[in-house]
Scaffold this active site. Sequence first.
Site, PDB file in Angstrom:
ATOM      1  N   GLN A   1     -10.728  15.170   6.229  1.00 54.23           N
ATOM      2  CA  GLN A   1      -9.907  14.069   5.743  1.00 54.23           C
ATOM      3  C   GLN A   1      -9.426  14.309   4.314  1.00 54.23           C
ATOM      4  O   GLN A   1      -8.650  13.505   3.795  1.00 54.23           O
ATOM      5  CB  GLN A   1     -10.713  12.758   5.784  1.00 54.23           C
ATOM      6  CG  GLN A   1     -11.087  12.324   7.187  1.00 54.23           C
ATOM      7  CD  GLN A   1     -11.955  11.086   7.205  1.00 54.23           C
ATOM      8  OE1 GLN A   1     -13.051  11.123   7.735  1.00 54.23           O
ATOM      9  NE2 GLN A   1     -11.484   9.983   6.642  1.00 54.23           N
TER      10      GLN A   1
ATOM     11  N   ARG B   1     -14.713   3.755   8.464  1.00 50.33           N
ATOM     12  CA  ARG B   1     -13.495   2.959   8.556  1.00 50.33           C
ATOM     13  C   ARG B   1     -13.509   1.791   7.566  1.00 50.33           C
ATOM     14  O   ARG B   1     -13.250   0.640   7.917  1.00 50.33           O
ATOM     15  CB  ARG B   1     -13.298   2.410   9.971  1.00 50.33           C
ATOM     16  CG  ARG B   1     -11.819   2.073  10.217  1.00 50.33           C
ATOM     17  CD  ARG B   1     -11.592   1.400  11.542  1.00 50.33           C
ATOM     18  NE  ARG B   1     -10.179   1.205  11.774  1.00 50.33           N
ATOM     19  CZ  ARG B   1      -9.519   1.660  12.825  1.00 50.33           C
ATOM     20  NH1 ARG B   1     -10.144   2.352  13.753  1.00 50.33           N
ATOM     21  NH2 ARG B   1      -8.239   1.416  12.974  1.00 50.33           N
ATOM     22  N   CYS B   2     -13.862   2.097   6.328  1.00 54.14           N
ATOM     23  CA  CYS B   2     -13.778   1.054   5.321  1.00 54.14           C
ATOM     24  C   CYS B   2     -13.673   1.726   3.973  1.00 54.14           C
ATOM     25  O   CYS B   2     -13.946   2.899   3.832  1.00 54.14           O
ATOM     26  CB  CYS B   2     -15.000   0.142   5.344  1.00 54.14           C
ATOM     27  SG  CYS B   2     -16.524   0.937   4.855  1.00 54.14           S
TER      28      CYS B   2
ATOM     29  N   GLU C   1      -8.443  -0.568   7.823  1.00 55.91           N
ATOM     30  CA  GLU C   1      -9.872  -0.838   7.774  1.00 55.91           C
ATOM     31  C   GLU C   1     -10.208  -2.318   7.835  1.00 55.91           C
ATOM     32  O   GLU C   1     -11.339  -2.691   8.156  1.00 55.91           O
ATOM     33  CB  GLU C   1     -10.437  -0.172   6.523  1.00 55.91           C
ATOM     34  CG  GLU C   1     -10.200   1.348   6.613  1.00 55.91           C
ATOM     35  CD  GLU C   1     -10.487   2.104   5.347  1.00 55.91           C
ATOM     36  OE1 GLU C   1     -10.492   1.474   4.291  1.00 55.91           O
ATOM     37  OE2 GLU C   1     -10.708   3.318   5.435  1.00 55.91           O
TER      38      GLU C   1
END
Lengths: 806, 288
Positions: free
Chosen positions: A240, A387-388, A760
């Site tokens: 990522q 996912r945050c 998110e």
Amino acid sequence: MNEIARDPAADLGRLERLEGIGCARKRREDPRFIQGRGTYVDDIHLPGMLFGIMIRSPYAHARIKSIDTSRAKAHPGVHAVLTAEDLKPFKLHWMPTLAGDVQAVLADGKVSFQNQEVAFVVAEDRYIAADAAEMVEVEYEELPVVVDPFKAMLPDAPVIRDDLAGKDVGAHGARRHHNHIFNWQIGDRDRTDRAFDAAAVTVSQDMLYPRVHPCPLETCGCVASYDAVRGDLTVWITSQAPHVVRTVVGLLSSIPESKIRIISPDIGGGFGNKVGVYPGYVTAIAASIVLGRPVKWIESRNENLTTTAFARDYWMTGELAADTDGRIKALRVKVLADHGAFDACADPTKWPAGMFHVCTGSYDIANAHVSVDGVYTNKFPGGVSYRCSFRVTEAVYLIERMIDVLAQKLGIDKAEIRLRNFIPKDKFPYHSALGLDYDSGDYTPALQKVMKAVDYDALRAEQAAKRADPDCPTLMGIGITTFTEIVGAGPSKSCDILGIGMFDSCEIRVHPDGSAIARMGTISQGQGHQTTYAQIIATEAGIPASVIQVEEGDTSTAPYGLGTYGSRSTPVAGAAVARASHKIREKARKIAAHLLEVSPDDMEFDLDQFRVKGDPARAKSMKEIAWAAYNNVPEGMEMGLEAVDYYDPPNFTFPFGAYLAVVDVLKATGEIKVRRFYALDDCGTRINPMIIEGQIHGGLTEGFAVAFGQELPYDEQGNVLGGTLMDYFLPTAVETPHWETDFTVTPSPHHPIGAKGVAESPHVGSIPCFSNAVIDAFAHLGVTHTGMPHNAYRTWQQLLALNIAG
Amino acid sequence: MIPRPFAYHAPDSIGAAIALLSDFGDQAKLLAGGHSLLPMMKLRFAAPEHLIDLRRIKGIRGIDMQGDEISIGAMTTEREILASPLLAMHLPLLVETARQIADPQVRYKGTIGGDIAHGDPGNDHPAVMLALDARFVLVGPHGERVVPAADFFLGTYVTAIEPDEVMTQVRISKPAVGSGACYAKLKRKTGDFATAAAAVVLRMDRGICADIAIALTNVAPTAMRAEAAENALRGRPVEDAAIAEAGDLAMAACEPAADLRGDEAYKRAMAGQMVRRALRTALSRCTG
């Protein structure tokens, strides 16, 4: 944004052709994915490529007495078996983590978690490697294990990190115990304590946000290829943050960054799992350098779930002080953060608890204090943001649970107590008690819109009727969250990784025919960057999205950027895209003025052209301007039409939402059915409503998975349980509830196009909403909290404890 | 997730398969759909040196009915069971069971014979076979024998199949007209084994339980009949109190093992709940 008021009806054809901001354009990525034409890292095949397999410790804590690799090395087809001893000459047996700690690449004398990396077998193919891996003989001497972070802090707890002996100061200040990593505090403790002392009402609640894993469909892996003749290293990696990986690899290997090329090909999901650098990457690179052959390493599912980057494992105690009307006066939070055996959290360097201090939420709380202690245990390292944004899920969970606990104590409706405490619209930009500057928000209309859409009063009436009926086979619960996120890390004055500011970048080149290529420092893992970035350029530079090629992930072609996680692509790189587009536009203005022989000040931008103010028939399209940029530019101007922008955001962005869940708990089995879920999101300017809808569906589904099934429990011996997809819950269409979505639009005042980021929010916001709904089902029976995941077994135990099971 | 090396055989007749079994003894494993065996091999929990794939053998796949006897070839897939009009008409219990097994990908490959012969108490067919009094055709070097389901499941992963035998067919007598059946399964998610499940076949005669079979999945070392529960119901009206009692008796009979699905108490309680759920549904389906 745009200089003149538009008449969309008149310009409809040109607008549609642009497919700019606000267009529900289909994802340009999808044809290759749905036709099996994606290129993931395991699709990379190079001539002479070898395959590496990691040998891992069966024990959670043990001294390594000996490693015998002779049989494995003698096995036909085996090229190397690396241990820490082999990496020592290169100083690669330990590596720095993003959190300022070090992590063993291959175990150096002892292992500190189950499945820790011990040796690396490299063979002709993965079959031979797997056979040879069984031939490596490791002799262990077991040590006492500690998996509970509270027990890890007892005076006589086993020492997990022998290598830190005598180091009583870590990367984030003093360590007060051999298993202590840091203590981090924020807020005004004395004022907060005084507010508690003076308060009419206080509540306190312990809660665990259990250890979970992002579990992307594609596991981690890489192909490392070192060319000894050229002296350059190319690594295909499912990352990522490819540019950060390049910097880390440069630091580790002493190869200059100009000789290192990191390529993130198509990525099968990241969700925070693919931010860090893992031992398998280092060993694959080392093996390639040693052997002069490309080396591939791909995790199995079990390795992914049990070694590379868990999330959460936060043991939180929240306290609220309030008046009798439920108006909150103060928030106090204590956290014990289980970081596992090495501190490999992926947070901005200065923030060991990430952005946890957004935990005052959407509420106007004058006093707050937070204290977080990081602790080592015999569990695998991580603490990534699943996912945050960094630790925001934990923060939102805490405050959204606590406000429900307070409402129950006071007997105030759970929607009403939120309405009483919202930061009022006229207080934005809002400076929070924990030092954050919320950019914009308008919370009351959002919640009211949701309450109206679901007929909240009717739901509460139905719930009351069911509670009055002892024969009712179900318990009905209604959960609400009104969350505020903090995303878009981040301003370089407060956010960096390894000293590099958390800016992001965009480079746009417009070709002579008016088409364009754009490259960013981010990398899509499903977010749809190829689609949405082109839409920003379309609107901001007047070039149709259909002729814009978006490329990311190759460090040799893309400008440096910090990557995609923490909902930062749109807030940071998206801003760079807009600003680079504006630079293109400004050069185009001058070229158009030159072509029409007027002053640039007399030109006005109009969708896809520049026209003369007051004489709209005289115009030059962006396509014409692009052609002229290569043959007819004003005197003194450089040829070409390209721009680059590195954007250092002045602040974070603060997306928010109002969610409501209705659940039915079956008394017979503990099964829970999500009857209804209504999600209203406000992410500021909406670039592509279709992609937003998809992001929200995906995030809600992941949130559902976390709330109802995901966990990585450990037994007392440090064995990680549930490390396969038989136990670890990935919902299918069968389990997934129906999602209803809605939105309001409150643009960010500091972002060039007002966008805030959205991917998110549904994860962050839905998890406490599910918990609140489940606990609300039991609220009339005096229950203030039950732990996640709310699986049938755990829920049945709650029913049993209340004597209402069956 | 890489198995140890093995030799692969794909004989085209039962005789050839049995000959291979006789040659290799316990070094060999039969491969049907492979969805239990292959994961165990990939985890290296199982390491047969010879894998004998049954897919090329004709005559052991398909669904047929002669008189009141339904026969199902051992290599018939779950997907074929789901899609069978014959079973939908005459043995809907089997269709209902297949629908709750694993996921579509597994059902396209997994077979009824493999599900039964694996001897896993977590598989769904064994309890259903017990409830239906099914019979299994086993073929070995000395010919064919028929073993009733009641005598087949000996222990976890242990069945009455000899090492040189192949299961070729499942035979089931069509349930009596007017009877009702149900397979109720509690699972955590798609693809999971049962936390507990119950198969019920019930025949009512003028409001009285004339015949009843109750069998349980994954709450004992093997699939099992809940005989005490059956005895309590037989000859009685199937009312709420009787259904509750049957659940209690089934709970008392099972011996579950704790795992991440739940502890023994939960699994026992869920066995009771599934018996009650299946009984109520089966009763609603009875037309007698």
